[in-house]
Motif scaffolding. Structure first.
Motif, short mmCIF file in Angstrom:
data_model
loop_
_atom_site.label_atom_id
_atom_site.label_comp_id
_atom_site.label_asym_id
_atom_site.label_seq_id
_atom_site.Cartn_x
_atom_site.Cartn_y
_atom_site.Cartn_z
N ARG A 1 92.59 15.70 7.57
CA ARG A 1 92.68 14.30 7.13
C ARG A 1 91.37 13.55 7.39
O ARG A 1 91.07 12.57 6.75
CB ARG A 1 93.85 13.60 7.83
CG ARG A 1 95.15 13.74 7.05
CD ARG A 1 96.22 12.81 7.60
NE ARG A 1 96.88 13.38 8.77
CZ ARG A 1 97.90 14.24 8.69
NH1 ARG A 1 98.37 14.61 7.53
NH2 ARG A 1 98.45 14.72 9.78
N ARG B 1 77.87 15.25 8.81
CA ARG B 1 78.62 15.65 9.99
C ARG B 1 77.98 16.78 10.78
O ARG B 1 78.25 16.97 11.95
CB ARG B 1 80.02 16.08 9.56
CG ARG B 1 80.84 14.92 9.08
CD ARG B 1 82.13 15.39 8.53
NE ARG B 1 81.93 16.19 7.34
CZ ARG B 1 82.89 16.81 6.73
NH1 ARG B 1 84.09 16.77 7.18
NH2 ARG B 1 82.63 17.49 5.64
N ALA C 1 81.76 21.06 8.51
CA ALA C 1 82.24 20.73 7.17
C ALA C 1 83.42 21.62 6.80
O ALA C 1 84.26 21.25 5.98
CB ALA C 1 81.11 20.94 6.18
N GLY D 1 88.53 14.82 6.79
CA GLY D 1 87.55 15.24 5.79
C GLY D 1 87.06 16.66 5.90
O GLY D 1 86.27 17.11 5.08
N ARG E 1 85.62 20.33 -1.48
CA ARG E 1 85.34 19.70 -0.20
C ARG E 1 86.57 18.93 0.26
O ARG E 1 87.21 18.23 -0.51
CB ARG E 1 84.15 18.75 -0.39
CG ARG E 1 83.43 18.44 0.87
CD ARG E 1 82.11 17.81 0.55
NE ARG E 1 81.07 18.81 0.33
CZ ARG E 1 80.00 18.63 -0.42
NH1 ARG E 1 79.84 17.50 -1.04
NH2 ARG E 1 79.11 19.58 -0.53
N VAL F 1 78.31 17.15 3.81
CA VAL F 1 78.09 18.11 4.89
C VAL F 1 77.05 17.58 5.85
O VAL F 1 77.21 17.61 7.06
CB VAL F 1 77.62 19.45 4.31
CG1 VAL F 1 77.17 20.39 5.42
CG2 VAL F 1 78.73 20.08 3.50
N ARG G 1 81.78 18.76 14.54
CA ARG G 1 82.10 18.13 13.26
C ARG G 1 81.68 18.99 12.08
O ARG G 1 80.83 18.61 11.26
CB ARG G 1 81.44 16.76 13.17
CG ARG G 1 81.86 15.84 14.28
CD ARG G 1 81.00 14.61 14.31
NE ARG G 1 81.28 13.82 15.50
CZ ARG G 1 80.53 12.81 15.91
NH1 ARG G 1 79.46 12.47 15.23
NH2 ARG G 1 80.83 12.14 17.00
N ARG H 1 88.98 11.28 3.10
CA ARG H 1 87.55 10.98 3.02
C ARG H 1 86.84 12.30 2.86
O ARG H 1 87.22 13.30 3.46
CB ARG H 1 87.08 10.30 4.31
CG ARG H 1 85.68 9.78 4.25
CD ARG H 1 85.36 9.02 5.53
NE ARG H 1 85.15 9.93 6.64
CZ ARG H 1 83.95 10.34 7.01
NH1 ARG H 1 82.88 9.95 6.39
NH2 ARG H 1 83.82 11.15 8.04
N SER H 2 85.85 12.35 2.04
CA SER H 2 85.09 13.60 1.86
C SER H 2 83.62 13.38 2.16
O SER H 2 82.81 13.26 1.26
CB SER H 2 85.26 14.11 0.42
OG SER H 2 86.59 14.42 0.19
N PRO H 3 83.29 13.29 3.42
CA PRO H 3 81.89 13.05 3.75
C PRO H 3 81.01 14.24 3.39
O PRO H 3 81.48 15.37 3.31
CB PRO H 3 81.90 12.84 5.28
CG PRO H 3 83.16 13.46 5.74
CD PRO H 3 84.11 13.50 4.62
#
Lengths: 342, 223
Positions: free
Chosen positions: B185, A12, B157, B187, B27, A9, B155, A5-7
């Protein structure tokens, strides 16, 4: 790339252009519109509360060291404040400035009581005059007879030799202004002589000016010493927490976040010093008072030292907190830039 | 996520940390940066953390130009990043819970939210039962896991790690790398500076190789 998953920035993390930046609220559709004012305010208050508690905890961990730091600061505060309070008491003992600077207007002998009263009313309206009191010729003679003990001899005189007098109390005690007022009063009709004891005023002014300057100089000197004491104490706290500061900066703490507990610490030191200083002064004046009452009693006076007025005590406390805060600010500002993460 | 465009770093004493480095990190990517001591790994991490600024070139992180970023913006940039150090950089006068909670306290989260997130982070590194202990009570591997929990609790990035397994035995090192993979995993982009080629080779992620500040290799580890 192994991510499942690539939420975004922004989903989060909550970097905000303000400090502190609380978590964004999640909505059903996973969109956010930033924290509301209440959340920001609560976060800000929580940050201050935890900084204050942390500072208190750290001071409490070293009670003896903290007490002695406060005591040193209290001594530095007590000296000028104590001297200032003593000077106020001396001023009270010596009478007010205005009384010392009264101008006596001696009226011509042919001036009647009605003339004198009219002139007094006229003088009361002059700028710079606080009070004017008329003493008639008869009143003057009566007082003189009572005070001189020459009552019988004076009664033998063919006529009252004393003139009527208007005693003028000026609003301000300033030599050029007093002299100007004296000259103006001397030019009034029916005034024979306007007398101002400027030498006495000058002497008193000089003594009090010297006292004031001494207290001011001492205050500047001791406030500087106090800032150095608090600055050095805070510097040691900063040194002891160097790693913590570096870590805080690395995980996103702003300078104001780093600075905050030290500022609270400075203010708390100041508060402690202010309370101690107030206590020392109250105790010291009370201790001196017994001797002062004994001495003034020998001169038939009921003079006693006034304690620390609540307003002065509160000013002392507030000033001490402010000085602690400023001292801490200077120390943190000087050393914070040296504590960039390495 | 990260863009290096001809990024160079020269120090006032003449030493060149990086020579016109160019690469991109997507990302959610897991990436190793490797090279001998003095290759420029730490310089690269310091640039990403805005501890230093590039002398020339353009360095973008999540769209922000780190060469132009103001000092006041740096803390907010760092809140997007988690960082793990070789020496853990834990605060030994605070409990494990309070060490991990630090980034959240800086963010100004409520106590309830802080507790929830710290518990979750500690669970992720299998240290839930150590929350009330002090770092001095833990083994080196556990300390490193506390450092990781602190780095992920807000959390971020991007997670940066500087030789995170440098002081650990091979078994613990593999365990820590497993934790990084778990985090990835979910993200989070992970960038690890390490010279442990044996370990890197086993993990089969992208690997940048630096030598004297130059990029000399960019490919999957083990190939």
């Amino acid at each position: 790339m192994s991510a499942t998953r690539s939420p975004k920035v922004s989903e989060r993390v909550a970097p905000k252009p303000a400090d502190p930046a609380p978590e964004k609220k999640k909505r059903g559709n996973d969109e956010d519109d930033g924290p509301d004012f209440g959340t920001l305010l609560r976060a800000w208050l929580e940050s201050h509360r935890s900084s204050l508690l942390d500072s208190l905890r750290r001071l409490g961990k070293q009670p003896i060291g903290s007490f002695f730091t406060c005591l040193v600061m209290a001594v530095a505060l007590s000296l000028p404040m104590g001297l200032s309070l003593l000077l106020s008491n001396v001023e009270r003992l010596g009478g007010s400035w205005q009384r010392a600077a009264q101008i006596s207007l001696y009226l011509k002998l042919d001036a009647s009581s009605r003339d004198g009263e009219a002139l007094r009313d006229q003088i009361k309206g002059i700028a710079g005059v606080a009070e004017a009191e008329f003493v008639s010729r008869d009143q003057a003679l009566n007082e003189f007879q009572k005070q001189s003990g020459l009552g019988e001899a004076l009664r033998e005189l063919p006529e009252n030799p004393l003139p009527g007098v208007i005693v003028v109390t000026p609003k301000e005690v300033d030599k050029p202004a007093l002299e100007a007022l004296r000259q103006r009063l001397a030019e009034l009709p029916r005034v024979e002589l306007a007398q101002l004891d400027l030498v006495w005023v000058e002497r008193l002014a000089a003594i009090l000016k010297l006292g004031d300057r001494f207290v001011f100089g001492l205050t500047v000197l001791l406030v500087s010493a106090l800032l150095l004491v608090i600055g050095n104490t805070i510097r040691l706290h900063i040194e002891n927490r160097r790693i913590e500061i570096e870590v805080i900066k690395l995980v996103g703490g702003t300078d104001s976040y780093v600075r905050r507990p030290f500022l609270y610490m400075g203010a708390l030191y100041g508060f402690g010093a202010g309370v101690l200083s107030w206590g020392v002064l109250a105790f010291g004046l009370n201790w001196l008072n017994d001797a002062v009452i004994g001495l003034s009693g020998l001169y038939g006076s009921d003079f006693a030292l006034a304690g620390v007025p609540p307003a002065d005590g509160l000013s002392l406390l507030l000033g001490a907190v402010l000085l602690g805060y400023i001292g801490a600010w200077i120390a943190v500002a000087r050393h914070l830039s040296e504590l960039a993460p390495r | 996520m990260i863009r290096f465009e001809q990024v160079a770093k020269r120090y006032p004493n003449g030493h060149v940390g990086l020579h016109e480095l160019s690469f991109r990190v997507r990302r959610g990517e897991f990436l190793f940066v490797t090279g001998h001591s003095g290759a420029g790994k730490s310089t690269l991490l310091r640039l990403l953390l805005a501890m230093e600024r590039p002398t020339s070139g353009k360095l973008l992180l999540a769209g922000q130009d780190l060469g132009q970023i103001s000092n006041a913006q740096i803390p907010f940039l760092r809140r997007q990043i988690g960082v793990v150090f070789q020496n853990h950089q834990l605060l030994f006068d605070r409990t494990v819970f309070n060490n991990v909670a630090l980034p959240l306290q800086i963010l100004g989260l409520s106590k309830v939210e802080v507790a929830k997130r710290v518990d979750s982070a500690l669970e992720r590194v299998a240290l839930s039962d150590k929350a009330e202990l002090y770092p001095g009570d833990l083994s080196t591997g556990q300390q490193q896991r506390v450092g990781i929990a602190r780095a992920i609790v807000h959390r971020p990035a991007l997670l940066l790690a500087d030789e995170p397994t440098g002081n650990l035995d091979p078994r613990l090192a593999a365990e820590i790398m497993g934790v990084f993979e778990d985090i990835n995993r979910l993200g989070t982009s992970v960038l690890i500076a390490s010279h442990d080629l044996t370990l890197i080779a086993r993990m089969r992620h992208r690997m940048l190789t630096l030598q004297r500040g130059r990029l000399i290799g960019d490919g999957e580890a083990g190939q």
